[in-house]
Design an enzyme around this catalytic site. Sequence first.
Site, PDB file in Angstrom:
ATOM      1  N   GLY A 191     -25.215 -10.469  39.474  1.00  0.00           N
ATOM      2  CA  GLY A 191     -26.643 -10.394  39.217  1.00  0.00           C
ATOM      3  C   GLY A 191     -27.433 -10.436  40.512  1.00  0.00           C
ATOM      4  O   GLY A 191     -26.918 -10.225  41.598  1.00  0.00           O
ATOM      5  N   THR A 192     -28.715 -10.721  40.381  1.00  0.00           N
ATOM      6  CA  THR A 192     -29.620 -10.733  41.521  1.00  0.00           C
ATOM      7  C   THR A 192     -30.025 -12.165  41.844  1.00  0.00           C
ATOM      8  O   THR A 192     -30.259 -12.961  40.953  1.00  0.00           O
ATOM      9  CB  THR A 192     -30.878  -9.904  41.214  1.00  0.00           C
ATOM     10  OG1 THR A 192     -30.475  -8.571  40.879  1.00  0.00           O
ATOM     11  CG2 THR A 192     -31.808  -9.848  42.420  1.00  0.00           C
ATOM     12  N   THR A 193     -30.094 -12.480  43.129  1.00  0.00           N
ATOM     13  CA  THR A 193     -30.538 -13.796  43.540  1.00  0.00           C
ATOM     14  C   THR A 193     -31.511 -13.648  44.706  1.00  0.00           C
ATOM     15  O   THR A 193     -31.739 -12.546  45.205  1.00  0.00           O
ATOM     16  CB  THR A 193     -29.347 -14.696  43.931  1.00  0.00           C
ATOM     17  OG1 THR A 193     -29.813 -16.037  44.088  1.00  0.00           O
ATOM     18  CG2 THR A 193     -28.695 -14.228  45.219  1.00  0.00           C
ATOM     19  N   ILE A 222     -31.294 -10.080  46.813  1.00  0.00           N
ATOM     20  CA  ILE A 222     -30.080  -9.260  46.890  1.00  0.00           C
ATOM     21  C   ILE A 222     -29.412  -9.201  45.522  1.00  0.00           C
ATOM     22  O   ILE A 222     -29.376 -10.189  44.802  1.00  0.00           O
ATOM     23  CB  ILE A 222     -29.096  -9.816  47.946  1.00  0.00           C
ATOM     24  CG1 ILE A 222     -27.876  -8.899  48.084  1.00  0.00           C
ATOM     25  CG2 ILE A 222     -28.692 -11.246  47.640  1.00  0.00           C
ATOM     26  CD1 ILE A 222     -27.000  -9.233  49.261  1.00  0.00           C
ATOM     27  N   SER A 223     -28.936  -8.025  45.173  1.00  0.00           N
ATOM     28  CA  SER A 223     -28.248  -7.848  43.903  1.00  0.00           C
ATOM     29  C   SER A 223     -26.763  -7.655  44.155  1.00  0.00           C
ATOM     30  O   SER A 223     -26.356  -6.778  44.920  1.00  0.00           O
ATOM     31  CB  SER A 223     -28.806  -6.623  43.159  1.00  0.00           C
ATOM     32  OG  SER A 223     -28.138  -6.470  41.917  1.00  0.00           O
TER      33      SER A 223
END
Length: 232
Positions: A52-54, A70-71
């Site tokens: 996922g994205t964080t 960032i993904s």
Amino acid sequence: AIAAAMGVAVEGRRTSGLAEAEDADGIEAATARLLDPLALDRMAGRARKIGGTTHISVVDAEGDLAALSISNGEGNGDIIPGTEQMMNNMLGEEDLNPRGFFEWREGSRIASMMAPTALLTGDGRRIGLGTGGSNRIRSAIFHTASRLLAEDLPLEAAVDAPRLHVEGAQLEIEGGTPDAIVAHLAARWPDHRRWPDRNVFFGGVHAVERDAAGRFDAAGDPRRGGVGEVVA
């Protein structure tokens, strides 16, 4: 824990090919892949998908600010030569393909909803924030920024406050929204859904702040296991 173990087992059957194996040779090969020590190591202790994205936000004593989203989603299996980096798979992301699926034009750049954000206020505050959450990135950042700027909430309170999200004609109302506000929203948005509590659906805003006096603050979103730290 039992449900998580079941999920890992189902995923292992799928990725090993055991679920599709039809003859003795196929079953034997798939079982070998499933029970390979490296595969078992990857499954050990894994309660949920890592992906996922964080987002990471940093501000230092000089007021220099960095915000990075960032993904690291599922990847597409294509390694960029000389980089050891796998390309991501964005063709399955509805929000990034407004013309519809299978309409991407080869050679064109795909836009991203990721929006690492810097807020520089008139009173000298320097705030970095961002979030994962696919379509909800825009609403999560807007909600947090509006709580910081319009309501003047502290960083942690602004991140924790309940959020809304509009997609098409549907309104999503996060748990924690006061009943009187929910009633008002429901009257204006017949197509709505009220969530019972805070939820990962509404993103995970991670933010830092340095004010004009040099004081620091940091907040990680509990919706996505976020952490905020101030280091002396």
